[in-house]
Design a protein around this motif. Structure first.
Motif, mmCIF file in Angstrom:
data_model
loop_
_atom_site.group_PDB
_atom_site.id
_atom_site.type_symbol
_atom_site.label_atom_id
_atom_site.label_comp_id
_atom_site.label_asym_id
_atom_site.label_seq_id
_atom_site.Cartn_x
_atom_site.Cartn_y
_atom_site.Cartn_z
ATOM 1 N N ALA A 471 2.338 4.679 -14.066
ATOM 2 C CA ALA A 471 2.882 3.466 -13.442
ATOM 3 C C ALA A 471 3.359 3.764 -12.021
ATOM 4 O O ALA A 471 3.177 2.958 -11.104
ATOM 5 C CB ALA A 471 4.029 2.920 -14.286
ATOM 6 N N SER A 472 3.956 4.937 -11.832
ATOM 7 C CA SER A 472 4.419 5.320 -10.505
ATOM 8 C C SER A 472 3.256 5.413 -9.524
ATOM 9 O O SER A 472 3.341 4.929 -8.391
ATOM 10 C CB SER A 472 5.144 6.671 -10.577
ATOM 11 O OG SER A 472 5.481 7.140 -9.300
ATOM 12 N N ALA A 473 2.165 6.022 -9.966
ATOM 13 C CA ALA A 473 0.992 6.130 -9.084
ATOM 14 C C ALA A 473 0.459 4.747 -8.707
ATOM 15 O O ALA A 473 0.080 4.504 -7.568
ATOM 16 C CB ALA A 473 -0.085 6.952 -9.780
ATOM 17 N N ALA A 474 0.473 3.833 -9.686
ATOM 18 C CA ALA A 474 -0.028 2.475 -9.401
ATOM 19 C C ALA A 474 0.885 1.752 -8.431
ATOM 20 O O ALA A 474 0.417 1.109 -7.473
ATOM 21 C CB ALA A 474 -0.130 1.692 -10.707
ATOM 22 N N ILE A 475 2.186 1.861 -8.625
ATOM 23 C CA ILE A 475 3.146 1.194 -7.736
ATOM 24 C C ILE A 475 3.036 1.746 -6.320
ATOM 25 O O ILE A 475 3.038 1.017 -5.321
ATOM 26 C CB ILE A 475 4.584 1.373 -8.273
ATOM 27 C CG1 ILE A 475 4.793 0.526 -9.541
ATOM 28 C CG2 ILE A 475 5.600 0.996 -7.212
ATOM 29 C CD1 ILE A 475 4.667 -0.963 -9.307
ATOM 30 N N ARG A 476 2.909 3.071 -6.204
ATOM 31 C CA ARG A 476 2.872 3.686 -4.874
ATOM 32 C C ARG A 476 1.562 3.409 -4.149
ATOM 33 O O ARG A 476 1.467 3.581 -2.933
ATOM 34 C CB ARG A 476 3.110 5.188 -4.993
ATOM 35 C CG ARG A 476 4.565 5.530 -5.305
ATOM 36 C CD ARG A 476 4.824 7.022 -5.391
ATOM 37 N NE ARG A 476 4.279 7.616 -6.591
ATOM 38 C CZ ARG A 476 3.244 8.428 -6.627
ATOM 39 N NH1 ARG A 476 2.599 8.743 -5.506
ATOM 40 N NH2 ARG A 476 2.831 8.943 -7.771
ATOM 41 N N SER A 477 0.529 2.978 -4.894
ATOM 42 C CA SER A 477 -0.740 2.646 -4.252
ATOM 43 C C SER A 477 -0.722 1.265 -3.605
ATOM 44 O O SER A 477 -1.604 0.924 -2.815
ATOM 45 C CB SER A 477 -1.880 2.706 -5.263
ATOM 46 O OG SER A 477 -1.793 1.635 -6.199
ATOM 47 N N LEU A 478 0.302 0.466 -3.953
ATOM 48 C CA LEU A 478 0.412 -0.868 -3.392
ATOM 49 C C LEU A 478 1.035 -0.830 -2.010
ATOM 50 O O LEU A 478 1.900 0.000 -1.725
ATOM 51 C CB LEU A 478 1.269 -1.763 -4.317
ATOM 52 C CG LEU A 478 0.752 -1.974 -5.738
ATOM 53 C CD1 LEU A 478 1.768 -2.764 -6.532
ATOM 54 C CD2 LEU A 478 -0.583 -2.700 -5.724
ATOM 55 N N SER A 479 0.640 -1.704 -1.177
ATOM 56 C CA SER A 479 1.233 -1.832 0.159
ATOM 57 C C SER A 479 2.183 -3.007 0.126
ATOM 58 O O SER A 479 1.755 -4.157 -0.014
ATOM 59 C CB SER A 479 0.147 -2.041 1.220
ATOM 60 O OG SER A 479 0.726 -2.233 2.487
ATOM 61 N N ILE A 480 3.479 -2.734 0.219
ATOM 62 C CA ILE A 480 4.495 -3.798 0.120
ATOM 63 C C ILE A 480 5.112 -4.045 1.495
ATOM 64 O O ILE A 480 5.501 -3.124 2.160
ATOM 65 C CB ILE A 480 5.602 -3.389 -0.892
ATOM 66 C CG1 ILE A 480 4.974 -3.192 -2.270
ATOM 67 C CG2 ILE A 480 6.694 -4.428 -0.926
ATOM 68 C CD1 ILE A 480 5.949 -2.724 -3.324
#
Length: 480
Positions: A471-480
């Motif tokens: 989940a951390s890898a997925a969240i960090r792949s997002l550009s917020i």
């Protein structure tokens, strides 16, 4: 007597200890933080002086401070306190948890000299990127900078009139050659500075100066009272807990989270995002995995839930296998192991059945899995970890400590009630400086009990940690 002053983010604490190192007095004063923009965090240094006056007034009202032989200082690290040539503060101090200089930090980190000489990734929270940001965005301030001090060292300037820093705090600036325990002229030049902008360096147990006359007169302190070098907050806490020998460790559940291990030698691994700093004692270093929101994450959730943090944790009952919901505690970015100033927190896997208790468990577990990431990063550097002393406000929750032990696989030793934080460690360093004593003063605390990982839940927590990492890898792949 010996006095320790710990300049934290939310308050300044003073602790008096006697010759037997028992706490005989303490006082605190609150501090406030300004967050005028997203990712910004600042304090007015004059606040620190007013807080110190409040603490010393309170201690002097109950104790004869003429018996104080040594004073040690501890404090929040990395803050950029900028002074002109008259020692006047030029702007509010940019604090350790300010992430505005992420672009400058990335540029410095791309220069191999910084990792090679400091032994660390250049994090946005470090001091050097802050000066690069000021150089770019506030050039009129940068041009007037005569001295750059860390927060506790500005307090020292007020106490002694001396511009002095010590090794553990200096190692978090991004300008220290950590192996040689000296400022790096090369790195200073890369930031537009030189040694004239830096305070004199000493070890944490050495004498940095004596008290100014007007302060001695105000609080009845002796002219012979010395002020020790002290330490950054975690290094000073380690002295207070006796974590000074190779392999000794502590886990701090404070506002931020720290997994700290002492080392007898310098063995950096910058790519791991593990901090490798000088210890507050000569010839010693330490490594830390650091997460930016530990107790702060629970306090945030308590605030939005209109509840007290202690009530949330006490209502959970026995520790069970991790729930379905996952919480990412990246409320203000993250350090170890991700070095990501822009990532933000989130809940993942919420369902209709998710209530406040389930979300509280997810917050506690998310912080624990962040600590497990730090454990993995430390082990990858070659550090051996089997147990750690548990400290910080979050360690008052047996429920959270059991989750922490299950998630990290570490046996957590809970001290007998006492004060083993930065102020106590600073007082010990003041004692060392006054008495010309050594490391034998920094003895470990008596342990009340140990919380062992529950083997019946080991597999469930390992599986949940794997889901957390994904989940951390997925969240960090997002550009917020």
């Amino acid at each position: 007597m010996y006095l320790g002053l710990d300049l934290g983010t939310s308050g300044l604490k003073g602790v008096l200890i006697g010759d037997a190192q028992a706490v005989i007095g303490h006082a605190t004063a609150a501090l406030s933080v300004s967050r005028s923009q997203s990712g910004w965090s600042e304090q007015e240094p004059l606040q620190w002086l007013r807080a110190a006056e409040e603490v010393l007034d309170a201690l002097a009202a109950k104790h004869d401070l003429s018996a104080v032989k040594g004073i040690g200082l501890s404090g929040q690290m990395h803050g950029a306190t900028l002074l002109n040539d008259a020692d006047e503060v030029l702007r509010p101090c940019i604090l350790w948890n300010d992430t505005r200089s992420h672009a400058e930090a990335a540029a410095m980190d791309a220069d191999p000299r910084f990792r090679d000489l400091t032994g660390n990734i250049m994090f946005p929270g470090f001091t050097a990127p802050k000066l690069a940001w000021i150089r770019k965005h506030e050039p009129e301030i940068f041009d007037r900078v005569a001295k750059v001090l860390l927060p506790k060292d500005y307090l020292r300037l007020w106490l002694t009139g001396e511009h002095v820093a010590e090794m553990s705090d200096a190692a978090g600036t991004g300008w220290l050659n950590t192996a040689k325990r000296d400022w790096s002229d090369e790195l200073l030049r890369a930031t537009g500075l030189d040694r004239t902008h830096m305070p004199r360096l000493i070890e944490g147990s050495e004498v940095s100066g004596t008290l100014r006359r007007e302060l001695r007169a105000r609080w009845g302190l002796s002219a012979d009272t010395v002020v020790a070098g002290g330490g950054g907050d975690n290094a000073a806490s380690a002295v207070g807990m006796g974590a000074v020998q190779n392999g000794q460790a502590f886990l701090s559940l404070g506002t931020s989270g720290v997994l700290f291990a002492a080392n007898d030698s310098y063995s950096p691994d910058a790519a791991s995002a593990v901090h490798t700093f000088c210890h507050a004692l000569p010839g010693r270093w330490h490594q830390m995995g650091v997460i930016l929101a530990a107790g702060d994450a629970l306090n945030w959730f308590a605030k939005v839930s209109a509840a007290k943090a202690a009530d949330l944790t006490s209502a959970l009952g026995n520790v069970q296998a991790p729930g379905r919901a996952i919480f990412m505690p990246y409320l203000g970015g993250e350090r170890t192991p991700h070095n990501d100033a822009r990532v933000r927190g989130s809940f993942i896997g919420l369902e209709h059945a998710a209530d406040r208790a389930a979300m509280t468990r997810a917050v506690l577990e998310g912080v624990a899995f962040a600590f497990a990431d730090c454990r993995d990063a430390l082990i990858a550097t070659g550090t051996t970890l089997e147990r750690a002393t548990a400290v910080g406000g979050g360690s008052l929750s047996p429920h959270w400590l059991q989750i922490m032990a299950n998630a990290t696989g570490l046996a957590l030793d809970v001290p007998v009630s006492g004060d083993f934080g930065g102020a106590f460690g600073a007082a010990r360093l003041g004692m060392m400086a006054a008495e010309h004593a050594g490391v034998e003063i920094a003895t470990p605390p008596n342990i009340h009990h140990t919380i062992e990982p529950d083997p019946a839940l080991a597999s469930a927590f390992a599986d949940a940690h794997a889901r957390y990492r994904a989940a951390s890898a997925a969240i960090r792949s997002l550009s917020i």
